[in-house]
Scaffold this motif. Sequence first.
Motif, mmCIF file in Angstrom:
data_model
loop_
_atom_site.group_PDB
_atom_site.id
_atom_site.type_symbol
_atom_site.label_atom_id
_atom_site.label_comp_id
_atom_site.label_asym_id
_atom_site.label_seq_id
_atom_site.Cartn_x
_atom_site.Cartn_y
_atom_site.Cartn_z
ATOM 1 N N ASP A 44 0.766 -1.306 -0.095
ATOM 2 C CA ASP A 44 0.067 -0.028 0.057
ATOM 3 C C ASP A 44 0.838 1.304 -0.167
ATOM 4 O O ASP A 44 0.637 2.104 0.874
ATOM 5 C CB ASP A 44 -1.054 -0.045 0.974
ATOM 6 C CG ASP A 44 -0.083 0.205 2.625
ATOM 7 O OD1 ASP A 44 0.970 -0.635 2.426
ATOM 8 O OD2 ASP A 44 -0.714 0.482 3.361
ATOM 9 N N THR A 45 1.871 1.250 -0.726
ATOM 10 C CA THR A 45 2.791 2.467 -0.740
ATOM 11 C C THR A 45 1.891 3.630 -1.172
ATOM 12 O O THR A 45 1.519 3.611 -2.336
ATOM 13 C CB THR A 45 3.930 2.027 -1.802
ATOM 14 O OG1 THR A 45 4.644 0.819 -1.508
ATOM 15 C CG2 THR A 45 4.936 3.374 -1.739
ATOM 16 N N GLY A 46 2.115 4.655 -0.409
ATOM 17 C CA GLY A 46 1.371 5.999 -0.656
ATOM 18 C C GLY A 46 -0.047 5.852 -0.364
ATOM 19 O O GLY A 46 -0.665 6.855 0.389
ATOM 20 N N PHE A 47 -0.873 5.070 -0.645
ATOM 21 C CA PHE A 47 -2.468 4.812 -0.456
ATOM 22 C C PHE A 47 -2.823 3.321 -0.513
ATOM 23 O O PHE A 47 -2.048 2.415 -1.082
ATOM 24 C CB PHE A 47 -2.996 5.475 -1.412
ATOM 25 C CG PHE A 47 -3.156 5.153 -2.816
ATOM 26 C CD1 PHE A 47 -4.220 4.311 -3.167
ATOM 27 C CD2 PHE A 47 -2.045 5.493 -3.839
ATOM 28 C CE1 PHE A 47 -4.182 3.793 -4.534
ATOM 29 C CE2 PHE A 47 -2.316 4.864 -5.098
ATOM 30 C CZ PHE A 47 -3.219 4.270 -5.349
ATOM 31 N N SER A 48 -4.001 2.834 -0.028
ATOM 32 C CA SER A 48 -4.490 1.885 -0.177
ATOM 33 C C SER A 48 -5.772 1.724 -0.777
ATOM 34 O O SER A 48 -6.545 2.746 -1.043
ATOM 35 C CB SER A 48 -4.783 1.105 1.524
ATOM 36 O OG SER A 48 -5.574 1.768 1.911
ATOM 37 N N LEU A 64 -9.738 3.709 -1.220
ATOM 38 C CA LEU A 64 -8.870 4.816 -1.940
ATOM 39 C C LEU A 64 -8.451 5.777 -0.621
ATOM 40 O O LEU A 64 -8.386 7.097 -1.465
ATOM 41 C CB LEU A 64 -9.429 5.299 -3.161
ATOM 42 C CG LEU A 64 -9.884 4.277 -4.326
ATOM 43 C CD1 LEU A 64 -10.497 4.984 -5.145
ATOM 44 C CD2 LEU A 64 -8.461 3.314 -4.758
ATOM 45 N N SER A 65 -7.650 5.379 0.280
ATOM 46 C CA SER A 65 -7.195 6.455 1.240
ATOM 47 C C SER A 65 -5.685 6.545 1.310
ATOM 48 O O SER A 65 -5.109 5.565 1.108
ATOM 49 C CB SER A 65 -7.902 6.154 2.517
ATOM 50 O OG SER A 65 -7.459 4.857 2.951
ATOM 51 N N ARG A 66 -5.414 7.789 1.652
ATOM 52 C CA ARG A 66 -3.928 7.905 1.723
ATOM 53 C C ARG A 66 -3.385 7.546 2.972
ATOM 54 O O ARG A 66 -4.139 7.589 4.030
ATOM 55 C CB ARG A 66 -3.610 9.521 1.496
ATOM 56 C CG ARG A 66 -2.256 9.942 1.735
ATOM 57 C CD ARG A 66 -1.969 11.480 1.303
ATOM 58 N NE ARG A 66 -2.927 12.204 1.994
ATOM 59 C CZ ARG A 66 -2.230 12.734 3.444
ATOM 60 N NH1 ARG A 66 -1.039 12.483 3.540
ATOM 61 N NH2 ARG A 66 -3.139 13.460 4.133
ATOM 62 N N ASN A 67 -2.115 6.903 3.133
ATOM 63 C CA ASN A 67 -1.376 6.566 4.261
ATOM 64 C C ASN A 67 -0.798 7.800 4.936
ATOM 65 O O ASN A 67 -0.555 8.625 4.358
ATOM 66 C CB ASN A 67 -0.484 5.479 3.881
ATOM 67 C CG ASN A 67 -0.856 4.414 3.054
ATOM 68 O OD1 ASN A 67 -2.050 4.110 3.423
ATOM 69 N ND2 ASN A 67 -0.014 3.690 2.406
ATOM 70 N N LEU A 68 -1.317 7.819 6.340
ATOM 71 C CA LEU A 68 -0.564 8.610 7.210
ATOM 72 C C LEU A 68 0.654 8.201 7.990
ATOM 73 O O LEU A 68 0.492 7.308 8.239
ATOM 74 C CB LEU A 68 -1.692 9.081 8.149
ATOM 75 C CG LEU A 68 -2.953 9.854 7.695
ATOM 76 C CD1 LEU A 68 -4.117 10.122 8.550
ATOM 77 C CD2 LEU A 68 -2.689 10.915 6.661
ATOM 78 N N TRP A 117 -2.533 -1.558 -3.488
ATOM 79 C CA TRP A 117 -2.620 -1.351 -4.977
ATOM 80 C C TRP A 117 -1.591 -2.015 -5.651
ATOM 81 O O TRP A 117 -1.652 -2.346 -6.935
ATOM 82 C CB TRP A 117 -2.654 0.001 -5.357
ATOM 83 C CG TRP A 117 -1.410 0.855 -4.675
ATOM 84 C CD1 TRP A 117 -0.852 1.565 -3.598
ATOM 85 C CD2 TRP A 117 -0.169 0.868 -5.703
ATOM 86 N NE1 TRP A 117 0.461 1.862 -3.850
ATOM 87 C CE2 TRP A 117 0.784 1.371 -4.947
ATOM 88 C CE3 TRP A 117 0.020 0.403 -7.083
ATOM 89 C CZ2 TRP A 117 2.105 2.003 -5.561
ATOM 90 C CZ3 TRP A 117 1.423 0.666 -7.612
ATOM 91 C CH2 TRP A 117 2.354 1.717 -6.996
#
Length: 489
Positions: A44-48, A64-68, A117
């Motif tokens: 999930d690099t960057g987002f999932s 489609l959420s960004r990783n924090l 992704w």
Amino acid sequence: MSGLIMALQLILGLGLLVFVHEGGHFLAARCFGIRVTKFYLFFDTGFSLFKCKKIQGKWRFKFLSRNLPDTEEVKDENGEPVLDEKGKKKLKIIDVTKLPDDDWRKYPEHTEYGIGWLPFGGYCQISGMIDETQSIENLASEPQPYEYRAHPAWQRLIVILAGVTVNLIVGVGLFAMLLGVYEKEYLPNRAVTDGMYAYANGRAIGFQSGDKILLVDGKEVERVEDATSPRIYFGAIVTVERAGDTMDVVVTDKAYSLLKKGGAFLQPFNYPFYVDSLLSDMPADKAGLQKYDKILSINDTILTPSWGAFAENIRLFKGEEVRLQILRDGDTLSKVLVTDSNGLVGVLASTPDYKTIPYTSGQCLRYGWKDAMSMLYLNIKGLGKVFSGEDKVKDSVAGPIGIAQIYGGTWQWSRFWYITGLLSLILAFMNVLPIPGLDGGHALFCLAELVTGKKIPESFLQYAQTIGMLLLFILMILIIGNDIFKLFS
């Protein structure tokens, strides 16, 4: 379309294997009360693509959420970043108590489950463990009871080895399932009264058509599959009955070079045959062959006393005109035909009355284990030949593209489960190698601690992890590059 089927099989197969592997780590960690922060299928690099988490008794979902990040910069009283001795910005774990209630990071006691992704791999982020998902900055505070590093070495060793253990179990289970669901029965070696047909590869290493295999390395052979196992061709002493005499055929590991080139060695096809049926519009049908015809020779010079002899030799004349001498109702006839591009003529042969035996549940497990270990043994021996220089890396190693091609462009469930089971075994073996970054590297450090009674410094673990991941990353680039090279060569 075939390319899409290859890709789907690859994603499904590797997805299943990653899921069970990481699931092994997850279950073992939870059994010892170790917190698992994240459990992800694919990266999930960057987002999932998708994730969920239980918060205050309710499941929450995001798409489609960004990783924090879980770390933040350390700043001085003037709000400026603090640098370490190497000039890099210092990081610290985010104080979750200061996060808003709707921020999932505020609830680290619950596992976040998700799908990334990038459809290769996956991970299980275990709290307090230095691996590819977190670094030493995450361990700046004192060890907490729920962390991996706070547990004794023997428990950590079990957590580390749980993944490869599950892969081993799944691999053996799939091989057992293949026997019970798809094969269902086996041909006993003793039932092959006509002996084996020795193809060119078999003849090259000392076998002859008609050989009845009695023992392999001094052990009695129950199934024909065991008598013809590729494992023999890495070196074995095969006791055969030949023309009434008993003798040993000594197979050296040089036979492996023939195995790599493909082609059969021994098959239970030494029986006499006649034409049982014909495929319509194939060369034999067009030439006028009939049921019960007995094919005596090819081009008058190649005798075909057995089905194996006919099947092997007719393929030598791909797309060529051949003359078959046949026996029909006591008369000898000649038929001229042109084989297809594969050397086939469309003849289905009669089969001997060899009695098969249904697999019992116990036999499925026993032979599933035996078949799985034989295939694992072959791959380990093959890897050893790569390291010894006997085999070229580019010919023996496959990455995602190569694995997809192994699955093939048509979807056959039996083939899919066989390849997936084999990959599960290979994944278990490769992961247990004592290389930093792999499970085997972590296990090695746990064993060292068990032997010496001293913990390995976390700074050293971080250094080893970084070096190991760098080497693995370079290796993956080379493997994928090799895949692409072979694809266009």
